[in-house]
Design a protein around this motif. Structure first.
Motif, short mmCIF file in Angstrom:
data_model
loop_
_atom_site.label_atom_id
_atom_site.label_comp_id
_atom_site.label_asym_id
_atom_site.label_seq_id
_atom_site.Cartn_x
_atom_site.Cartn_y
_atom_site.Cartn_z
N LYS A 94 0.82 -1.21 0.00
CA LYS A 94 0.00 0.00 0.00
C LYS A 94 0.85 1.26 0.00
O LYS A 94 0.48 2.28 -0.56
CB LYS A 94 -0.93 0.00 1.21
N GLN A 117 -8.06 14.15 -2.55
CA GLN A 117 -9.01 13.54 -3.47
C GLN A 117 -9.66 12.30 -2.86
O GLN A 117 -10.86 12.07 -3.01
CB GLN A 117 -8.32 13.16 -4.78
N LYS A 118 -8.87 11.52 -2.13
CA LYS A 118 -9.37 10.31 -1.50
C LYS A 118 -10.42 10.64 -0.43
O LYS A 118 -11.46 9.99 -0.35
CB LYS A 118 -8.19 9.55 -0.87
N THR A 119 -10.14 11.65 0.39
CA THR A 119 -11.11 12.02 1.43
C THR A 119 -12.38 12.61 0.83
O THR A 119 -13.47 12.35 1.33
CB THR A 119 -10.50 13.01 2.44
N TYR A 171 1.75 2.73 -3.53
CA TYR A 171 0.78 3.57 -4.21
C TYR A 171 0.75 4.97 -3.61
O TYR A 171 0.36 5.93 -4.27
CB TYR A 171 -0.61 2.94 -4.15
N HIS A 172 1.14 5.09 -2.35
CA HIS A 172 1.17 6.40 -1.69
C HIS A 172 2.41 7.19 -2.09
O HIS A 172 2.34 8.41 -2.28
CB HIS A 172 1.14 6.21 -0.17
N ASP A 219 -3.40 13.73 -3.56
CA ASP A 219 -4.02 12.40 -3.61
C ASP A 219 -4.84 12.13 -2.36
O ASP A 219 -5.94 11.59 -2.42
CB ASP A 219 -2.97 11.31 -3.77
N LEU A 220 -4.30 12.52 -1.19
CA LEU A 220 -5.01 12.32 0.06
C LEU A 220 -6.29 13.15 0.10
O LEU A 220 -7.34 12.69 0.55
CB LEU A 220 -4.10 12.69 1.24
N LYS A 254 -13.69 11.85 -2.10
CA LYS A 254 -14.42 10.72 -2.67
C LYS A 254 -15.12 9.92 -1.57
O LYS A 254 -16.27 9.51 -1.72
CB LYS A 254 -13.46 9.82 -3.45
N LYS A 255 -14.42 9.73 -0.45
CA LYS A 255 -14.98 8.98 0.68
C LYS A 255 -16.18 9.71 1.28
O LYS A 255 -17.21 9.11 1.58
CB LYS A 255 -13.90 8.77 1.74
N LYS A 266 1.37 13.92 -2.98
CA LYS A 266 0.82 13.04 -1.94
C LYS A 266 -0.35 13.71 -1.24
O LYS A 266 -1.37 13.08 -0.96
CB LYS A 266 1.90 12.69 -0.92
#
Length: 156
Positions: free
Chosen positions: A14, A141-143, A17-18, A138-139, A145-146, A135
């Protein structure tokens, strides 16, 4: 008597990917010794901080940790963090070497799994390191989306 269907064992890196932009992936076999396959089936593998190097036209995975089984004999235990040779064709190695010689490109393992023929395979990725702002983006965008998926879930 029916055979039990074995669960699909896949171990992902993992952190890769980070920390990296994955440009291309490739499947490779891996040379293992002794009870290492049984240890992998028992989920005793760690891909964190693992990297891949090309040494004298051979590809090795370095710093991959496969813990010993308690049932394995003490004299036949290979080193847990030894370098393990990857099984690739000469042309594949030459292509990887040509890509790695570019500035900022490296080889990292992304997955370790059993294929359909029950052989241990490792997925090698040609990757480029991310900058700190990448980084963070990306974090973010991830939050987002969540949060969006949770808002949709709560509305229904």
């Amino acid at each position: 008597m029916a055979k039990n269907k074995e669960k699909n064992l896949t171990f992902k890196n993992k952190k890769a990917y980070h920390d990296y932009h994955i440009l291309e992936t490739l499947e490779a076999g891996i040379m293992l010794q002794g009870s290492e396959v049984k240890a992998i089936r028992d989920s005793r593998v760690n891909l964190k901080d693992t990297h891949i190097r090309i040494i004298k036209n051979e590809v090795y995975v370095l710093n991959m940790h496969i813990t010993h089984l308690s049932t394995a004999h003490t004299t036949f235990r290979p080193d847990e963090r030894r370098s393990r040779k990857l099984l690739l064709h000469r042309k594949q190695i030459e292509k990887l070497y040509a890509k790695v010689t570019k500035e900022g490109v490296t080889l990292i393992p992304t997955k370790l799994y059993f294929n359909s023929k029950n052989m241990v395979k490792i997925e090698v990725a040609v990757a480029k390191g991310k900058k700190l702002h990448d980084k963070r983006e990306d974090l973010k965008q991830k939050t987002l989306k969540k949060e969006a998926s949770q808002a949709l879930k709560n509305n229904y």
